[in-house]
Design a protein around this motif. Structure first.
Motif, PDB file in Angstrom:
ATOM      1  N   ILE A 150       0.866  -1.182   0.000  1.00 38.43           N
ATOM      2  CA  ILE A 150       0.000   0.000   0.000  1.00 38.43           C
ATOM      3  C   ILE A 150       0.902   1.231   0.000  1.00 38.43           C
ATOM      4  O   ILE A 150       1.823   1.339   0.808  1.00 38.43           O
ATOM      5  CB  ILE A 150      -0.990  -0.034   1.203  1.00 38.43           C
ATOM      6  N   ASP A 151       0.667   2.107  -0.947  1.00 47.14           N
ATOM      7  CA  ASP A 151       1.499   3.286  -1.147  1.00 47.14           C
ATOM      8  C   ASP A 151       1.465   4.203   0.081  1.00 47.14           C
ATOM      9  O   ASP A 151       0.437   4.357   0.715  1.00 47.14           O
ATOM     10  CB  ASP A 151       0.937   4.018  -2.377  1.00 47.14           C
ATOM     11  N   SER A 152       2.603   4.836   0.387  1.00 51.09           N
ATOM     12  CA  SER A 152       2.663   5.682   1.596  1.00 51.09           C
ATOM     13  C   SER A 152       1.717   6.885   1.477  1.00 51.09           C
ATOM     14  O   SER A 152       1.177   7.368   2.471  1.00 51.09           O
ATOM     15  CB  SER A 152       4.091   6.152   1.847  1.00 51.09           C
ATOM     16  N   ASN A 153       1.480   7.333   0.241  1.00 50.07           N
ATOM     17  CA  ASN A 153       0.556   8.445   0.031  1.00 50.07           C
ATOM     18  C   ASN A 153      -0.875   8.049   0.443  1.00 50.07           C
ATOM     19  O   ASN A 153      -1.610   8.821   1.076  1.00 50.07           O
ATOM     20  CB  ASN A 153       0.609   8.844  -1.460  1.00 50.07           C
ATOM     21  N   LEU A 154      -1.262   6.803   0.104  1.00 49.72           N
ATOM     22  CA  LEU A 154      -2.598   6.319   0.481  1.00 49.72           C
ATOM     23  C   LEU A 154      -2.692   6.154   1.997  1.00 49.72           C
ATOM     24  O   LEU A 154      -3.705   6.467   2.609  1.00 49.72           O
ATOM     25  CB  LEU A 154      -2.901   4.983  -0.211  1.00 49.72           C
ATOM     26  N   ARG A 155      -1.612   5.684   2.613  1.00 52.76           N
ATOM     27  CA  ARG A 155      -1.600   5.533   4.077  1.00 52.76           C
ATOM     28  C   ARG A 155      -1.805   6.876   4.755  1.00 52.76           C
ATOM     29  O   ARG A 155      -2.525   6.986   5.741  1.00 52.76           O
ATOM     30  CB  ARG A 155      -0.248   4.981   4.522  1.00 52.76           C
ATOM     31  N   MET A 156      -1.132   7.876   4.188  1.00 48.06           N
ATOM     32  CA  MET A 156      -1.226   9.226   4.741  1.00 48.06           C
ATOM     33  C   MET A 156      -2.680   9.707   4.683  1.00 48.06           C
ATOM     34  O   MET A 156      -3.202  10.271   5.644  1.00 48.06           O
ATOM     35  CB  MET A 156      -0.337  10.146   3.879  1.00 48.06           C
ATOM     36  N   LYS A 157      -3.326   9.438   3.550  1.00 55.53           N
ATOM     37  CA  LYS A 157      -4.711   9.898   3.381  1.00 55.53           C
ATOM     38  C   LYS A 157      -5.666   9.158   4.324  1.00 55.53           C
ATOM     39  O   LYS A 157      -6.627   9.744   4.816  1.00 55.53           O
ATOM     40  CB  LYS A 157      -5.143   9.732   1.920  1.00 55.53           C
TER      41      LYS A 157
END
Length: 343
Positions: free
Chosen positions: A262-269
């Motif tokens: 899972i991409d870190s950008n998606l985790r952030m969101k």
């Protein structure tokens, strides 16, 4: 547990997609933390949970061990098995279906946790332990129907075991611990009272189900049930191929789960959504990440997409929202709106 009577096939259940998805995600990744199914009477909650038993893959266990110990994972072994391995004794293993244990509403604490035979301990000087339901449920599923009617102290015992993965029984200075890692599935009817927030928070997912309103679907459900009641074995045969296909899919998804990213950008969101909704603690963030990965894995993909997150985030967060004491649990609309704004 249900070997003697035919079970309604999981793949024959019409509708109730939210509940089916929640159960499937928990089978793929038991660390999601179980599911709470809330809905009207007669909407097939118990039928669906019991239908899941058929699909469960097999696991490797130690022969003659009442705790379903994992011979390859020291964290998931009883002391008895660990001692054998440390002493380089041979340990016999076998494969068996993941078990599902029903917790009856009137169960006593001894029945749930197990008891220590004090007489044997005092006269023969050995620790004699009678395992309870938590021992049977280790590495399997523990199902509590009408969980909102369960005694508070029993609920606390279940939650402690579910959170720590261990059950400890203490009587008169004798203490015995054993692994108790299980998927906790609870079902209930909102009319019979709400659950305490700290109890709700322990369930990884929350599936809400309502009565099907579409007349055509209702007729289909009634016909299916009638066909099953008339000739359960013939009805099951009709769905055998679909059942086997789903079982294989779940087994391979469990094997591949660690390769999904899972991409870190998606985790952030995801964390942004949780913070915007003022959700207490970090369970919401953790469960949403796990559920999104399990869904991507189930659909045969290696990367999580924002569509995966949209599908699972209402299940993961709706029961964690702070709410007005007079309103029932938000249907997930609030979660979806926040998701749309941030993504």
């Amino acid at each position: 547990m249900f070997a003697n009577r035919p079970i309604f096939p999981f793949t024959a259940i019409v509708g109730q997609e939210e509940m089916k998805l929640s159960l499937i995600l928990n089978v793929i990744d038991p660390k999601i933390g179980g599911v709470m199914i809330m809905g009207d009477r007669g909407t097939g909650k118990s039928t669906t949970v019991r239908a899941l038993v058929d699909l469960l893959p097999e696991i490797l266990v130690v022969v003659d061990d009442p705790f379903n110990s994992d011979p390859e994972d020291p964290e998931n072994m009883s002391d008895f098995v660990r001692e054998k391995i440390n002493n380089h004794e041979s340990v016999l293993t076998k494969t068996k279906k993941i078990s599902m244990v029903d917790l009856p509403l009137g169960a006593t604490e001894d029945r749930v946790c197990g008891t220590i035979d004090l007489e044997k301990a005092l006269t023969e000087g050995i620790k004699a332990f009678e395992p309870g339901l938590l021992a049977q449920a280790n590495r399997g599923i523990l199902y509590v129907d009408e969980v909102n009617l369960l005694d508070d102290h029993l609920v606390d015992v279940l939650l402690d075991a579910a959170a720590s993965g261990w059950n400890t029984v203490e009587r008169e200075g004798i203490s015995i611990s054993h692994p108790a890692r299980f998927i906790l599935i609870g079902s209930g009817n909102p009319e019979e009272g709400e659950l305490r927030p700290q109890l709700l928070d322990r369930f990884g997912l929350h599936a809400q189900i309502g009565t099907v309103q579409d007349p055509e679907l209702r007729v289909q459900i009634v016909e299916q049930r009638a066909a099953f009641d008339e000739s359960p074995l013939a009805f099951r045969e009709k769905y055998e191929q679909q059942q086997n296909k789903l079982t294989d899919l779940l087994f391979s998804a469990r094997q591949r789960l660690n390769h999904v990213q899972i991409d870190s950008n998606l985790r952030m969101k995801i964390s942004h959504v949780c913070a915007t909704l003022n959700i207490d603690g970090l369970r919401g963030d953790i469960v949403t990440n796990r559920a999104a990965k399990a869904l991507a894995c189930f659909e045969g993909r290696q990367y999580v997409t924002s569509e995966d997150i949209l599908k699972v985030i209402p299940l993961c967060l709706r029961h964690r929202l702070r709410k007005d004491p007079l309103e029932t649990i938000d249907s997930g609309e609030k979660v979806r709106e926040t998701f749309q704004k941030i993504f």
